[in-house]
Design a protein around this motif. Structure first.
Motif, PDB file in Angstrom:
ATOM      1  N   VAL A 216      -1.435  -1.300  -3.154  1.00 55.90           N
ATOM      2  CA  VAL A 216      -1.094   0.098  -3.413  1.00 55.90           C
ATOM      3  C   VAL A 216       0.423   0.228  -3.289  1.00 55.90           C
ATOM      4  O   VAL A 216       0.997  -0.088  -2.249  1.00 55.90           O
ATOM      5  CB  VAL A 216      -1.785   1.054  -2.431  1.00 55.90           C
ATOM      6  CG1 VAL A 216      -1.343   2.493  -2.695  1.00 55.90           C
ATOM      7  CG2 VAL A 216      -3.301   0.931  -2.534  1.00 55.90           C
TER       8      VAL A 216
ATOM      9  N   THR B 294       3.542   2.855  -3.310  1.00 57.56           N
ATOM     10  CA  THR B 294       3.757   4.283  -3.075  1.00 57.56           C
ATOM     11  C   THR B 294       5.225   4.639  -3.253  1.00 57.56           C
ATOM     12  O   THR B 294       6.104   3.934  -2.753  1.00 57.56           O
ATOM     13  CB  THR B 294       3.322   4.678  -1.653  1.00 57.56           C
ATOM     14  OG1 THR B 294       1.949   4.335  -1.475  1.00 57.56           O
ATOM     15  CG2 THR B 294       3.491   6.170  -1.419  1.00 57.56           C
TER      16      THR B 294
ATOM     17  N   ASN C 107       1.204   6.926 -16.111  1.00 53.80           N
ATOM     18  CA  ASN C 107      -0.251   6.880 -16.038  1.00 53.80           C
ATOM     19  C   ASN C 107      -0.834   5.869 -17.013  1.00 53.80           C
ATOM     20  O   ASN C 107      -1.749   5.110 -16.676  1.00 53.80           O
ATOM     21  CB  ASN C 107      -0.818   8.276 -16.321  1.00 53.80           C
ATOM     22  CG  ASN C 107      -2.308   8.354 -16.078  1.00 53.80           C
ATOM     23  OD1 ASN C 107      -2.807   8.023 -15.005  1.00 53.80           O
ATOM     24  ND2 ASN C 107      -3.043   8.773 -17.087  1.00 53.80           N
TER      25      ASN C 107
ATOM     26  N   CYS D 202      -3.026   2.555 -16.020  1.00 53.01           N
ATOM     27  CA  CYS D 202      -4.381   2.410 -16.555  1.00 53.01           C
ATOM     28  C   CYS D 202      -4.523   1.118 -17.343  1.00 53.01           C
ATOM     29  O   CYS D 202      -5.563   0.441 -17.272  1.00 53.01           O
ATOM     30  CB  CYS D 202      -4.741   3.615 -17.436  1.00 53.01           C
ATOM     31  SG  CYS D 202      -5.001   5.147 -16.518  1.00 53.01           S
TER      32      CYS D 202
ATOM     33  N   HIS E 205      -5.181   3.077 -11.171  1.00 53.73           N
ATOM     34  CA  HIS E 205      -5.118   4.520 -11.336  1.00 53.73           C
ATOM     35  C   HIS E 205      -4.009   5.082 -10.452  1.00 53.73           C
ATOM     36  O   HIS E 205      -3.529   4.407  -9.534  1.00 53.73           O
ATOM     37  CB  HIS E 205      -6.458   5.184 -10.990  1.00 53.73           C
ATOM     38  CG  HIS E 205      -6.846   5.058  -9.551  1.00 53.73           C
ATOM     39  ND1 HIS E 205      -7.436   3.917  -9.029  1.00 53.73           N
ATOM     40  CD2 HIS E 205      -6.729   5.918  -8.493  1.00 53.73           C
ATOM     41  CE1 HIS E 205      -7.665   4.082  -7.741  1.00 53.73           C
ATOM     42  NE2 HIS E 205      -7.239   5.284  -7.386  1.00 53.73           N
ATOM     43  N   VAL E 206      -3.626   6.330 -10.737  1.00 54.00           N
ATOM     44  CA  VAL E 206      -2.533   6.985 -10.020  1.00 54.00           C
ATOM     45  C   VAL E 206      -3.101   8.148  -9.207  1.00 54.00           C
ATOM     46  O   VAL E 206      -3.884   8.948  -9.712  1.00 54.00           O
ATOM     47  CB  VAL E 206      -1.459   7.515 -10.998  1.00 54.00           C
ATOM     48  CG1 VAL E 206      -0.292   8.123 -10.223  1.00 54.00           C
ATOM     49  CG2 VAL E 206      -0.967   6.402 -11.915  1.00 54.00           C
ATOM     50  N   GLU E 207      -2.690   8.224  -7.953  1.00 52.58           N
ATOM     51  CA  GLU E 207      -3.049   9.354  -7.088  1.00 52.58           C
ATOM     52  C   GLU E 207      -1.774  10.101  -6.719  1.00 52.58           C
ATOM     53  O   GLU E 207      -0.738   9.472  -6.461  1.00 52.58           O
ATOM     54  CB  GLU E 207      -3.754   8.861  -5.820  1.00 52.58           C
ATOM     55  CG  GLU E 207      -5.073   8.150  -6.094  1.00 52.58           C
ATOM     56  CD  GLU E 207      -5.696   7.580  -4.829  1.00 52.58           C
ATOM     57  OE1 GLU E 207      -5.061   7.710  -3.750  1.00 52.58           O
ATOM     58  OE2 GLU E 207      -6.791   7.000  -4.907  1.00 52.58           O
ATOM     59  N   VAL E 208      -1.844  11.426  -6.714  1.00 51.38           N
ATOM     60  CA  VAL E 208      -0.665  12.253  -6.475  1.00 51.38           C
ATOM     61  C   VAL E 208      -0.943  13.253  -5.368  1.00 51.38           C
ATOM     62  O   VAL E 208      -2.005  13.877  -5.328  1.00 51.38           O
ATOM     63  CB  VAL E 208      -0.240  13.008  -7.754  1.00 51.38           C
ATOM     64  CG1 VAL E 208       1.074  13.747  -7.530  1.00 51.38           C
ATOM     65  CG2 VAL E 208      -0.110  12.058  -8.938  1.00 51.38           C
ATOM     66  N   ALA E 209       0.023  13.387  -4.456  1.00 51.94           N
ATOM     67  CA  ALA E 209      -0.010  14.440  -3.436  1.00 51.94           C
ATOM     68  C   ALA E 209       1.356  15.112  -3.446  1.00 51.94           C
ATOM     69  O   ALA E 209       2.386  14.436  -3.504  1.00 51.94           O
ATOM     70  CB  ALA E 209      -0.311  13.853  -2.061  1.00 51.94           C
TER      71      ALA E 209
ATOM     72  N   PHE F  42       3.503   9.506  -5.058  1.00 51.62           N
ATOM     73  CA  PHE F  42       2.718   8.863  -6.101  1.00 51.62           C
ATOM     74  C   PHE F  42       2.189   7.551  -5.541  1.00 51.62           C
ATOM     75  O   PHE F  42       2.962   6.710  -5.071  1.00 51.62           O
ATOM     76  CB  PHE F  42       3.577   8.583  -7.339  1.00 51.62           C
ATOM     77  CG  PHE F  42       3.911   9.818  -8.121  1.00 51.62           C
ATOM     78  CD1 PHE F  42       3.094  10.258  -9.141  1.00 51.62           C
ATOM     79  CD2 PHE F  42       5.060  10.540  -7.842  1.00 51.62           C
ATOM     80  CE1 PHE F  42       3.402  11.404  -9.874  1.00 51.62           C
ATOM     81  CE2 PHE F  42       5.383  11.673  -8.562  1.00 51.62           C
ATOM     82  CZ  PHE F  42       4.553  12.108  -9.581  1.00 51.62           C
ATOM     83  N   ARG F  43       0.853   7.379  -5.593  1.00 50.72           N
ATOM     84  CA  ARG F  43       0.224   6.130  -5.152  1.00 50.72           C
ATOM     85  C   ARG F  43      -0.277   5.390  -6.374  1.00 50.72           C
ATOM     86  O   ARG F  43      -1.173   5.872  -7.081  1.00 50.72           O
ATOM     87  CB  ARG F  43      -0.941   6.427  -4.196  1.00 50.72           C
ATOM     88  CG  ARG F  43      -0.481   6.815  -2.790  1.00 50.72           C
ATOM     89  CD  ARG F  43      -1.609   7.429  -1.983  1.00 50.72           C
ATOM     90  NE  ARG F  43      -2.887   6.738  -2.144  1.00 50.72           N
ATOM     91  CZ  ARG F  43      -3.308   5.733  -1.365  1.00 50.72           C
ATOM     92  NH1 ARG F  43      -2.524   5.309  -0.370  1.00 50.72           N
ATOM     93  NH2 ARG F  43      -4.479   5.174  -1.547  1.00 50.72           N
TER      94      ARG F  43
ATOM     95  N   CYS G 284      -2.421   2.617  -7.478  1.00 51.03           N
ATOM     96  CA  CYS G 284      -3.523   1.778  -6.974  1.00 51.03           C
ATOM     97  C   CYS G 284      -3.908   0.770  -8.038  1.00 51.03           C
ATOM     98  O   CYS G 284      -4.386   1.153  -9.111  1.00 51.03           O
ATOM     99  CB  CYS G 284      -4.711   2.647  -6.594  1.00 51.03           C
ATOM    100  SG  CYS G 284      -4.339   3.957  -5.398  1.00 51.03           S
TER     101      CYS G 284
END
Length: 399
Positions: A330, A332, A371, A375, A380-384, A393-394, A396
């Motif tokens: 991962v 970040t 993105n 992909c 995949h991308v995770e956002v907080a 931005f993570r 993964c």
């Protein structure tokens, strides 16, 4: 369980050992009948009479057993049952439908034995019948369920075929759109460059006495820059679309730190101007399963955005870290910038040309590219994000 002492056992009712055989025959839980070799009924028990709704005198010596069958059952009785009985002297578990007196039908399972005389000639046929109404209902329900499942399978196959055709059509349309966008961006680039050159020469040779001219000139130059940035971004998108997704055998593994250092070096002028800092923590994951070009592009977009959308009056602090989660890497990127309202804009975050800070110059292509690149690498991308505090931005990626 141990046997109870004799003095605790109830006395045996001897009447239970003196059953009436005729009563046992008449009231058995199954149907009994006897018929001559030609099928003429000569004996029938009360159970079968009640099942069929006939009187004894109506059937015995007046009807043949095969007359109680449906048309199809009668044909089977004469062409299959009788020859089998003559050959083997018995027939077992043959399913028939009996016709009741009221016209309804009774599904039964038939067992029969042929009794011969001392000369070996057929004498009488003894038939036992079992009511299989509930069993037939269960079998019919199974058949209906099977038929429904087969129909649903056919519907699913048709739906899959339709989806396949639609996917093929979408693939063709996407390819056509890619070609159109690439051609349009390529053909527009030269005229825009010509306009920029002509305008630069016009500025050099022509005075602008109007006091508002300087502002208009800057607006025109900004518009040209924006158009060129959009064209460049569209070209990059099309090139990304045309890249083949790597197979497991072709999967590239790239050293993380050199690529990060290269991107940081390219962004150092902006970083120094903002008096910010990039903080690296990459020791836990030295390599990533992604192509070097893709990693460079997504890092450049994320880090440049961290600087572009820095919070006014606060030097940007951007942390780039990597670690393993359940054996998967991962990456970040966390900043302390303006942040975004994900509840409002989260669904549009990775769409083309979506921009959430219109006061900051941009094309709305960067996050879309990030993105797509992730992909393509199987991740995949995770956002907080929190407005006014920053964004994480993570990235993964697969193991």
């Amino acid at each position: 369980m141990s046997r109870p002492p004799d003095h605790f056992r109830p006395p045996l009712d001897l009447r239970l050992t003196q059953e009436n055989l005729e009563d046992l025959y008449d009231n058995a839980p199954c149907g009994y009948c006897s018929c001559l070799p030609d099928g003429t009924l000569v004996k029938i028990n009360r159970t079968l009479l009640e099942w069929l709704g006939y009187e004894l005198t109506t059937l015995v010596a007046r009807k043949c057993f095969q007359e109680l069958l449906t048309v199809g059952g009668r044909l089977h009785y004469e062409t299959h049952f009788v020859p089998l009985l003559l050959l083997r002297n018995q027939a077992r578990e043959i399913s028939y439908l009996l016709r009741r007196a009221n016209g309804t039908r009774l599904p039964v399972l038939l067992n029969a034995t042929l009794v011969r005389d001392t000369n070996g000639q057929p004498l009488v046929v003894r038939i036992t019948l079992f009511d299989i109404t509930e069993r037939r209902k269960y079998e019919d329900e199974l058949l209906r369920a099977r038929g429904q499942a087969e129909r649903q399978g056919e519907d699913l196959a048709r739906a899959n075929d339709q989806l396949t055709r639609q996917n093929e059509e979408l693939t063709r349309i996407n390819a056509d759109l890619d070609n159109f966008v690439y051609t349009a961006s390529h053909d527009l680039r030269q005229p825009i460059n010509n306009m920029a050159g002509i305008f630069a020469e016009l500025k050099r040779t022509t005075p602008f006495p109007d006091p508002e001219a300087d502002g208009m000139v800057r607006m025109f130059e900004d518009s040209l820059s924006q158009i060129m940035a959009t064209i460049t971004g569209l070209t990059e998108v099309v090139q990304l679309q045309r890249q083949a997704v790597p197979t497991e055998q072709e999967e590239e593994v790239v050293a993380l730190l050199p690529v990060v250092e290269e991107v940081v070096s390219a962004l150092r002028p902006q970083l120094e101007e903002l008096k910010g800092a990039f903080l690296l923590d990459l020791g836990a994951v030295p390599t990533l399963p992604i192509s070097r070009l893709s990693l460079h592009s997504l890092l450049y977009n994320l880090l440049s955005n961290s600087l572009k959308y820095a919070q006014a009056g606060r030097p940007p602090q951007v942390r780039i870290s990597a670690h393993l989660e359940n054996g998967a890497p991962v990456l970040t990127v966390h900043d302390n910038g303006r942040g975004m309202d994900l509840e409002r804009h989260g669904r549009e975050l990775f769409q083309l040309f979506r921009r959430f800070h219109p006061e900051v110059p941009g094309t709305g292509l960067g996050l879309y590219l990030v993105n797509r690149l992730v992909c393509q690498a199987g991740g995949h991308v995770e956002v907080a994000s929190t407005v006014g505090e920053g964004t994480s931005f993570r990235i993964c990626l697969p193991r």
